[in-house]
Design a protein around this motif. Structure first.
Motif, short mmCIF file in Angstrom:
data_model
loop_
_atom_site.label_atom_id
_atom_site.label_comp_id
_atom_site.label_asym_id
_atom_site.label_seq_id
_atom_site.Cartn_x
_atom_site.Cartn_y
_atom_site.Cartn_z
N TYR A 126 0.86 -1.18 0.00
CA TYR A 126 0.00 0.00 0.00
C TYR A 126 0.89 1.23 0.00
CZ TYR A 126 -3.74 3.15 1.55
OH TYR A 126 -4.64 4.17 1.68
N ALA A 127 1.11 1.81 -1.18
CA ALA A 127 2.06 2.91 -1.27
C ALA A 127 1.76 3.77 -2.47
CB ALA A 127 3.48 2.36 -1.38
N SER A 128 2.32 4.97 -2.49
CA SER A 128 2.12 5.86 -3.63
C SER A 128 2.88 5.30 -4.83
CB SER A 128 2.62 7.26 -3.28
OG SER A 128 4.02 7.25 -3.21
N GLU A 143 5.43 -4.53 0.76
CA GLU A 143 4.38 -5.28 1.44
C GLU A 143 4.90 -5.97 2.70
OE1 GLU A 143 0.59 -7.81 -0.10
OE2 GLU A 143 2.56 -8.26 -0.96
N THR A 144 6.03 -6.66 2.55
CA THR A 144 6.58 -7.40 3.69
C THR A 144 6.97 -6.43 4.81
OG1 THR A 144 7.47 -8.92 2.08
CG2 THR A 144 8.25 -9.16 4.34
N LEU A 145 7.61 -5.32 4.42
CA LEU A 145 8.05 -4.37 5.43
C LEU A 145 6.86 -3.73 6.15
CD1 LEU A 145 11.08 -2.70 3.66
CD2 LEU A 145 11.11 -4.27 5.58
N LEU A 151 7.55 -0.07 7.60
CA LEU A 151 7.08 1.02 6.76
C LEU A 151 5.65 1.39 7.16
CD1 LEU A 151 8.32 0.09 3.18
CD2 LEU A 151 9.06 2.01 4.56
N PRO A 152 5.32 2.68 7.08
CA PRO A 152 3.95 3.10 7.39
C PRO A 152 3.01 2.76 6.25
CG PRO A 152 5.23 4.97 6.70
CD PRO A 152 6.19 3.81 6.74
N LYS A 153 1.70 2.77 6.54
CA LYS A 153 0.70 2.58 5.50
C LYS A 153 -0.08 3.87 5.37
CE LYS A 153 -0.33 -2.31 6.20
NZ LYS A 153 -1.37 -3.26 6.54
N LYS A 158 9.36 9.43 0.68
CA LYS A 158 10.36 9.73 1.73
C LYS A 158 10.59 8.51 2.63
CE LYS A 158 7.35 11.95 5.22
NZ LYS A 158 6.90 10.71 5.83
N ASP A 159 9.54 7.71 2.84
CA ASP A 159 9.70 6.51 3.66
C ASP A 159 10.64 5.52 2.97
OD1 ASP A 159 7.77 7.55 5.43
OD2 ASP A 159 6.20 6.83 4.09
N ILE A 160 10.49 5.43 1.64
CA ILE A 160 11.33 4.50 0.88
C ILE A 160 12.79 4.97 0.94
CG2 ILE A 160 11.76 3.48 -1.39
CD1 ILE A 160 9.14 2.59 -0.14
#
Lengths: 398, 323
Positions: A126-128, A143-145, A151-153, A158-160
């Motif tokens: 679930y990401a941009s 997905e796994t992270l 990782l946030p949902k 910036k998270d990546i």
């Protein structure tokens, strides 16, 4: 009683819908409000909820079928009382992986799908779209992270990039990068970089460490910049001073100056536009160093206070906070660096004061004092009269 | 909280909620055309404000079914309007976004975001010139506070001390745009606080909304000028029927659903012993009946005649205006 669930109308321009996914099987029990299917309208993928309780008797269409709106897609038996846990409750226990995949894929606009690197497999999660693109390049499994809570949902670009940095830098090294504002791409990213390597980089390139100003520093800077604009001149003298036992030297200085100020109105004056405001009280600002901070704390009505009272005030200065009231309203200041063995120095006038006296260290019963006066308030003669009056007052301490 | 008032609040909010759920269902069945914006989750704002502001003129945005019902419009004629039937409040020619009834001083549904604010301001000016005290109530969403019309309205309303309540339903999303992305702050009363008294309230609490609007109304009636209320709320559904609402996280939804206005009122009323528990079940049954009747009424009403196309086109022929 059989109840037909139809292909819903989901927008004013929708004439048919594509059944993307069934969330129920025949024989499942459903409750009002449960999501039973996902349908693609002409605008988006939408969830279809059931409006009635019942048991799914028959699914009339397959996943992937296109169905005109208002056509039945399933039949619900509303007679049978639900017994088993509903789909909704089950879904809470074991979230199905495939569900999210279906939705996610369609979330990426086709234009971006073209831009995605063909070599890297598309990333799930679930990401941009931008985040997914970056993740695919960097081989990060969103997905796994997300499952692991790393990782946030939803995940954004910036998270990546933060995740990417974590792979190539130790936490301490990352901290240094942030502290010194060093770009990560200053390093060759083919191994894990530790603190030491970043330190070496800092030394080699002589990178300065940004050090933010405290609010006190900012206030002092403003004050001295204003002060530097004043037309000032210096008067140097040597006073004979006999220290008392158990009384701080600063207290004696405050008390004596306060009494002498009563005889020199201009030392109690501030300049305001085209006139002087001459205050009746001797209010003396005293330079106080507290940790890294510098304050000019005002001793109010010093001519009325006893030496003991002033001494108590002085002794308490270092271990309390000051009100705004205590930091304003002075007309003359003192600064003392004698305790550091400094013989003589000059000080800068505080705020609207008419002048300031800078006291050096006590030697052979003498102290060198340097006065800085504001020439707009005191002419040389006024200053000379004040200083010589003070000198006489200090002789044997009045 | 008194018993009668709590009962009214509960009845209207629940009626509004069930009405919206029924409308959603009828839309999916294809009985309602055009747009449909549901108020589910925001009932406390609609009901609390309409119960408090009972006299003056009301200008609304286009998420106004529950507002209309809380103002006193019959769910039957509202549903018939959604169905586009001749018995609808706007003769079936307006639909979901245009529930307009001068007899209730309810001028519902401007289809342009913030478009009704200058009109409400003009009406407030007229009321002031006429020397009327009741004033005007304008309700709008967070998205509207980024529109020029909004700033011009609060400006002139404040400058001329017009009797006007600005009521902002801040549900955080202008369609799919989080208000914080396009506004320097999410607490929108800041946009008005230099012009007029402005406060932020819990829009998921019907009693708090009622109290705030009552205060604002008294302020108006004393001729002190405009008043701004920001009610923090949340819509459970998408912006309209074609919006799946996927831009919001489930966690956020859960948080707001835990503050559900109807459940909250019921819980508190029972805990305080103001209303007996049996009342709620009876009311729910009654409401179900009412909604079924409304759908039946709408379904069985005739379509508008073709010559209706030529009616209500020019103002001079039209009786349906603000008087």
């Amino acid at each position: 009683m059989d109840y037909k669930i139809v292909m819903p109308v989901l927008s004013d321009t929708m004439d048919k819908g594509k059944l993307i996914k069934w969330h129920v099987h025949e024989g499942d029990t459903v409750h009002k409000g449960d999501v039973i299917a996902e349908v693609e309208s002409d605008k988006a993928i939408m969830e279809v909820q059931t409006f009635k309780d019942g048991v799914v008797k028959k699914l009339l269409v397959k996943e992937g079928d296109e169905v005109p709106v208002k056509e039945p897609i399933a039949i619900l038996d509303t007679e049978t009382k639900p017994q088993a846990p509903t789909k909704k409750e089950q879904a809470k226990e074991e979230p199905s992986k495939e569900e999210s995949k279906v939705v996610q894929k369609s979330e990426i606009p086709s234009i971006l799908q073209e831009l995605m690197p063909t070599s890297a497999p598309p990333v799930e999660g679930y990401a941009s779209p931008a985040a997914k693109k970056a993740a695919a390049k960097a081989n990060i499994d969103i997905e796994t992270l997300q499952k692991e809570g790393v990782l946030p949902k939803p995940a954004h670009l910036k998270d990546i990039s933060e995740e990417l940095l974590k792979r190539y830098f130790t936490p301490k090294a990352l901290h240094l990068l942030k502290e010194y504002g060093i770009e990560a791409n200053s390093f060759t990213l083919d191994h894990k970089i530790d603190e030491e390597e970043v330190q070496d980089f800092i030394m080699k390139n002589n990178i300065p460490k940004p050090f933010p100003l405290s609010s006190n520093r900012k206030a002092v800077i403003k004050n001295v910049e204003e002060s530097a604009k004043k037309p000032t001149y210096l008067v140097m003298e040597t006073f004979d001073i006999k220290p008392y036992k158990n009384v701080k030297l600063t207290s004696i200085l405050i008390k004596t100056i306060a009494d002498v100020m009563q005889r020199h109105p201009l030392t109690r004056a501030i300049l305001e536009g085209d006139r002087y405001l001459i205050y009746p009280s001797s209010n003396i600002s005293v330079a106080v160093a507290k940790g890294d901070d510098l304050f000019m704390v005002v001793c109010k009505d010093a001519q009325q206070k006893s030496l003991e009272a002033i001494d108590e005030w002085v002794r308490n200065l270092k271990n309390r906070d000051y009100s705004a009231e205590e930091l304003s309203g002075s007309t003359f200041g003192i600064s003392n660096l004698g305790m550091f063995g400094i013989k003589r120095f000059s000080a800068m006038i505080n705020k609207k004061d008419s002048g300031i006296a800078a006291f050096g260290t006590l030697y052979d019963g003498k102290i060198d004092v340097t006065f800085t006066f504001d020439h707009r308030i005191l002419n040389g003669v006024d200053a000379a009269k004040f200083v010589s009056d003070l000198k006489n007052s200090f002789k044997g301490n009045g | 909280m008194n018993s009668a008032r709590v009962k009214t609040f509960y009845y209207l909010m629940k009626l509004g909620r069930e009405f919206e759920l029924a409308a959603k269902q009828e839309y999916m069945k294809g009985n309602i055309a055009g747009f449909l914006h549901l108020d589910i989750g925001q009932e406390a704002c609609s009901v609390g404000s309409m119960q408090a502001f009972d006299k003056g003129d009301v200008f609304t945005h286009y998420r106004e079914h529950v507002l209309a019902i809380a103002r006193g419009m019959d769910p039957k004629v509202v549903m018939a309007e959604l169905f586009g039937k001749a018995t609808g409040v706007s003769k079936g020619k307006g639909g979901s976004m245009h529930l307009f009834d001068p007899t209730l001083s309810f001028y519902g549904g401007d289809a342009i975001v913030a478009g009704h604010l200058p009109i409400a301001t003009g009406c407030a000016y007229a009321r002031k010139v006429q020397g009327e005290k009741a004033g005007v109530f304008a309700i709008f969403g967070d998205g509207a506070t980024n529109a020029g019309a909004f700033f011009e309205s609060i400006n002139i309303a404040a400058a001329w001390k017009l009797p006007l309540i600005f009521f902002c339903e801040n549900n955080y999303y202008a369609i799919g745009t989080r208000i914080g992305w396009v506004s320097p702050f999410e607490e929108l009363f800041n946009k008005a606080k230099n012009y007029m008294p402005a406060k932020r309230i819990d829009g998921m609490d019907v009693c708090e909304v009622y109290k705030a609007v009552t205060e604002a109304k008294e302020y108006l009636e004393n001729g002190l000028g405009p008043y701004f209320i920001e009610a923090e709320t949340y819509r459970y559904e998408g912006h309209s029927m074609s919006d799946n609402g996927k831009y919001r996280s489930e966690e956020e939804m859960e948080i707001f659903k835990s503050r559900d206005p109807i459940e909250k009122l019921k819980r508190e009323a029972i805990a305080l012993g103001i209303v007996e528990e049996s009342y709620f079940d009876e009311t729910d049954k009654k409401i179900e009946q009412e909604i079924n009747e409304a759908i039946e009424f709408a379904a069985n009403s005739p379509e508008p005649e073709l010559n209706e196309l030529y009616e209500d086109v020019y103002c001079k022929e039209c009786t349906n205006v603000v008087s």
